[in-house]
Design an enzyme around this catalytic site. Structure first.
Site, short mmCIF file in Angstrom:
data_model
loop_
_atom_site.label_atom_id
_atom_site.label_comp_id
_atom_site.label_asym_id
_atom_site.label_seq_id
_atom_site.Cartn_x
_atom_site.Cartn_y
_atom_site.Cartn_z
N CYS A 84 0.97 -0.96 0.06
CA CYS A 84 0.23 -0.22 -0.14
C CYS A 84 0.94 1.14 0.38
CB CYS A 84 -1.08 0.46 1.23
SG CYS A 84 -1.69 1.10 1.46
N CYS A 194 -1.17 3.56 -6.47
CA CYS A 194 -1.60 3.19 -6.03
C CYS A 194 -1.95 1.88 -6.47
CB CYS A 194 -3.22 4.01 -5.83
SG CYS A 194 -4.65 2.96 -4.76
N1 DGL Z 1 -3.42 0.65 -2.04
C1 DGL Z 1 -3.95 1.74 -1.28
C2 DGL Z 1 -2.34 2.24 -1.53
O1 DGL Z 1 -1.44 2.25 -3.19
C3 DGL Z 1 -4.93 2.93 -1.04
C4 DGL Z 1 -5.50 2.56 -0.46
C5 DGL Z 1 -7.04 3.17 0.28
O2 DGL Z 1 -6.82 4.65 0.21
O3 DGL Z 1 -7.23 2.66 1.31
O4 DGL Z 1 -2.26 3.68 -1.71
#
Ligand code: DGL
Length: 272
Positions: A84, A194
């Site tokens: 993440c 993301c």
């Molecule tokens: N998948 C997460 C990232 O790479 C973000 C998701 C979220 O905002 O919870 O930033």
């Protein structure tokens, strides 16, 4: 003595790689790790109870991720991947200080790769609002994209659309077209900053066209995990098992994950 230490090293090798995300986005990283290191076991932990992270403060995210890392360490994971970007930029140094005995690999937008490959030296980084505004991302740009024109674009709503399985919904197209409405024509590269966004690759590609490179972090992270395991003598060679946990509703999460990944993925509940 000799046989005890032999046993210990075999045990660590067999242990799983722990992978953390606020939700299903980290499956894009899981998939790259699984392709590159097919013999590794993995334990995936999706924090649906607290998702999304993109609208939370650094302090809230890091404290929560501390609990998630501990959960995976308690289940003997040998390495943790923070799959993440938002959680990585919020506190990767802090996680490493809290858990110095276990390697922690983070995920950040591949700004260095974009700077090296963009012919126009002009690119856009799509991410959560949190990542786009972070000092961490600003430092990455200053360090690796000096002299480039970089557009940091915080994209609300896209994570939630992926989480509800609506990757092909017309609303995705509308949001993505809106992002590129007044696009600098010199942009030749889009960085997906993301881990949810690779699931929107088709929708993004349809808007930006074939001539624009779309880069994500999956391959780079998988290679880094491989290098770290190699350096510690902890690469597994006997075939892996894959476990998936969510702090949310396992039935709903399994259904969406199955659609996103085009394979059966059974999540169990992590009571956290
Ligand atoms: N998948 C997460 C990232 O790479 C973000 C998701 C979220 O905002 O919870 O930033």
């Amino acid at each position: 003595m000799v046989s005890t230490s032999y046993q210990a090293s075999i045990t660590v090798k067999n242990n799983a790689i722990g992978i953390i995300d606020s939700g299903l986005g980290g499956l894009s990283i899981w998939s790259s790790i699984q392709k590159l290191l097919p013999n590794e076991s993995t334990m995936y932990l999706a924090d649906h109870a607290w998702a999304p992270y993109g609208d939370k403060s650094d302090g809230v995210i890091t404290e929560r991720v501390k609990t998630l890392i501990r959960y995976l360490i308690d289940r003997s994971c040998k390495l943790i991947v923070i799959a993440c970007n938002t959680a990585t930029v919020a506190g990767i140094d802090q996680y490493r200080l809290w858990f110095p005995h276990i390697p922690i690999v983070g995920v950040v937008p591949v700004i260095k790769m974009a700077a090296a490959t963009s012919k126009t030296r002009t690119f856009a980084v799509l991410s959560t609002v949190h990542t786009a505004n972070s000092d961490y991302q600003k430092r990455l740009i200053d360090t690796f994209a000096n002299g480039c024109t970089v557009y940091s674009v915080g994209c609300p709503h896209l994570v939630e659309l992926v989480e509800s399985g609506k990757t092909k919904d017309p609303v995705v197209e509308k949001i993505v077209s809106n992002i590129f409405k007044n696009r600098d024509p010199k942009i030749d590269t889009i960085v997906l900053g993301c881990t949810h966004f690779p699931f929107l690759h088709e929708a993004i590609r349809a808007i930006v066209g074939e001539g624009t490179a779309v880069l994500d972090s999956g391959g780079a992270v998988a290679r880094q995990v491989g290098r770290v395991l190699q350096s510690r003598g902890e690469v597994e060679s006997n075939g892996g098992t894959f476990l998936f946990y969510t702090t949310g509703n396992p039935k709903k999460v399994s259904r969406v994950a199955g659609n996103l990944m085009d394979r059966v993925i059974e999540f169990s509940n992590a009571n956290l």
